[in-house]
Scaffold this active site. Sequence first.
Site, PDB file in Angstrom:
ATOM      1  CG  HIS A 205      93.794 -29.271  53.502  1.00 39.71           C
ATOM      2  ND1 HIS A 205      92.982 -28.391  54.159  1.00 39.71           N
ATOM      3  CD2 HIS A 205      93.846 -30.378  54.272  1.00 39.71           C
ATOM      4  CE1 HIS A 205      92.567 -28.925  55.282  1.00 39.71           C
ATOM      5  NE2 HIS A 205      93.067 -30.135  55.381  1.00 39.71           N
TER       6      HIS A 205
HETATM    7  C1  UD1 Z   1      96.303 -34.032  57.091  1.00 40.49           C
HETATM    8  C2  UD1 Z   1      95.111 -34.671  57.771  1.00 40.49           C
HETATM    9  C3  UD1 Z   1      93.909 -33.737  57.679  1.00 40.49           C
HETATM   10  C4  UD1 Z   1      94.254 -32.362  58.201  1.00 40.49           C
HETATM   11  C5  UD1 Z   1      95.488 -31.839  57.481  1.00 40.49           C
HETATM   12  C6  UD1 Z   1      95.894 -30.496  58.043  1.00 40.49           C
HETATM   13  C7  UD1 Z   1      94.999 -37.144  57.674  1.00 40.49           C
HETATM   14  C8  UD1 Z   1      94.318 -38.292  57.040  1.00 40.49           C
HETATM   15  N1  UD1 Z   1      94.717 -35.934  57.136  1.00 40.49           N
HETATM   16  O1  UD1 Z   1      96.001 -33.906  55.696  1.00 40.49           O
HETATM   17  O2  UD1 Z   1      92.855 -34.262  58.456  1.00 40.49           O
HETATM   18  O3  UD1 Z   1      93.155 -31.491  57.987  1.00 40.49           O
HETATM   19  O4  UD1 Z   1      96.568 -32.772  57.665  1.00 40.49           O
HETATM   20  O5  UD1 Z   1      96.819 -29.841  57.210  1.00 40.49           O
HETATM   21  O6  UD1 Z   1      95.732 -37.309  58.623  1.00 40.49           O
HETATM   22  N2  UD1 Z   1     102.928 -32.835  52.156  1.00 40.49           N
HETATM   23  C9  UD1 Z   1     104.056 -32.071  51.979  1.00 40.49           C
HETATM   24  N3  UD1 Z   1     104.710 -31.605  53.090  1.00 40.49           N
HETATM   25  C10 UD1 Z   1     104.281 -31.868  54.336  1.00 40.49           C
HETATM   26  C11 UD1 Z   1     103.142 -32.663  54.519  1.00 40.49           C
HETATM   27  C12 UD1 Z   1     102.468 -33.140  53.404  1.00 40.49           C
HETATM   28  O7  UD1 Z   1     104.481 -31.809  50.871  1.00 40.49           O
HETATM   29  O8  UD1 Z   1     104.910 -31.399  55.303  1.00 40.49           O
HETATM   30  C13 UD1 Z   1     102.196 -33.302  50.955  1.00 40.49           C
HETATM   31  C14 UD1 Z   1     102.618 -34.647  50.458  1.00 40.49           C
HETATM   32  O9  UD1 Z   1     102.463 -34.651  49.070  1.00 40.49           O
HETATM   33  C15 UD1 Z   1     101.585 -35.558  51.090  1.00 40.49           C
HETATM   34  C16 UD1 Z   1     100.347 -34.692  51.035  1.00 40.49           C
HETATM   35  O10 UD1 Z   1     100.818 -33.375  51.270  1.00 40.49           O
HETATM   36  O11 UD1 Z   1     101.424 -36.762  50.419  1.00 40.49           O
HETATM   37  C17 UD1 Z   1      99.287 -35.065  52.038  1.00 40.49           C
HETATM   38  O12 UD1 Z   1      99.821 -35.057  53.363  1.00 40.49           O
HETATM   39  P1  UD1 Z   1      99.117 -35.959  54.498  1.00 40.49           P
HETATM   40  O13 UD1 Z   1      99.865 -35.823  55.773  1.00 40.49           O
HETATM   41  O14 UD1 Z   1      98.876 -37.334  53.991  1.00 40.49           O
HETATM   42  O15 UD1 Z   1      97.684 -35.333  54.653  1.00 40.49           O
HETATM   43  P2  UD1 Z   1      97.165 -33.818  54.631  1.00 40.49           P
HETATM   44  O16 UD1 Z   1      96.517 -33.588  53.325  1.00 40.49           O
HETATM   45  O17 UD1 Z   1      98.220 -32.864  55.078  1.00 40.49           O
END
Ligand code: UD1
Length: 355
Positions: A205
């Site tokens: 991820h």
């Molecule tokens: C975040 C953390 C990472 C951690 C990970 C655990 C930061 C910078 N990164 O990464 O350190 O290892 O969580 O899982 O804080 N999305 C969904 N549904 C959700 C959440 C996210 O669809 O409930 C999708 C969206 O497209 C979003 C993308 O995932 O833009 C990234 O989500 P984001 O919270 O920015 O970071 P993670 O990749 O989850």
Amino acid sequence: MKILSVVGARPQFVKLAPINKAAIAAGAEHVIVHTGQHYDPMLSDVFFEDLGIGSPDVHLGVGSGSHGVQTGAMLSALDAVLDEHRPDWVLVYGDTNSTIAAALSAVKMHIPVAHLEAGLRSFNRRMPEEHNRVMTDHAADLLLAPTRGAVEHLASEGLGARTILVGDVMTDVLFDVRDQIAGRRSTLTEELGLASGGYYLATIHRAENTDDPVRLSQVIDGLAGLDRPVILLAHPRVTAKAAAHGLRLDRGALRAHAPLAYPDLIAAAMSSAGIVTDSGGLQKEAFLLRVPCTTVRTETEWVETIELGWNALAGTAAEITAAVSRPAPAPTDASPYGDGHAAERVIAALHAHSG
Ligand code: UD1
């Protein structure tokens, strides 16, 4: 003593569970604030339900966005929450955008802030997590370190006087869940008809593996070419990026599956032949369960797993194949991640340093 925990992303809910239990056992008041960084039920609600945490007291509903937009939304929402609750401690977890936002908010409001999982370093300044953890450590009043190596990093940055070695709370929760599910079959192996030891479990991820199409394609090649089925528990980020880049997550040995709830993940990990991941938590869980792990990164914060032979780093598809098929690691009874009682030490440390 009143503790206010700020969490927002999946691994933080796992760490919250033993802290909540230890806080209640010690008679502390524990307020839980969920930033809303993760909002899909399988990335959020199931952890609160399965790990017996109960519902968050406050939900900021921030959702996804660029780093600045997401972190900024949390910052502007937290002032009023911290002002209303005025805790003795704000407790922040790990290295996500929720961590840095809460630490910054608390420090600006002169509320003592403690950082759980302090002192980890990848020394890779391109990782958002590295920015978050370094800045949080330097802002916090109390640094709760999981390992001796983390204590050394903090000392070398001049933060030794604020540091306490407590152990790793993920060991606490993992041992509890492992004991609860003992003897039960994994829902994943039942659903997919997989034999114990007949598959690899994968998660990918991180931004550095998903955002660039060439890089993601290399990782998929590595997984698709392995010698047993590879079940990829696909975080929404990798699903979204693969779709955007026109890459398939179901070719060769590779098969995509929705993320699992925590007890199901642990059961599936325990009966797998090995784990391939870029998650920090899963590398350590693999070690604690003594399942061989391959980490798809150029470095890891959990260096003990590498030193003890239970984890190997891999970048290219060929390196992934070589690492997954390496000889079985030597058994070890080393316990660099504590004894399963870290959360009690965290609450005791907060108590000893409050007021
Ligand atoms: C975040 C953390 C990472 C951690 C990970 C655990 C930061 C910078 N990164 O990464 O350190 O290892 O969580 O899982 O804080 N999305 C969904 N549904 C959700 C959440 C996210 O669809 O409930 C999708 C969206 O497209 C979003 C993308 O995932 O833009 C990234 O989500 P984001 O919270 O920015 O970071 P993670 O990749 O989850």
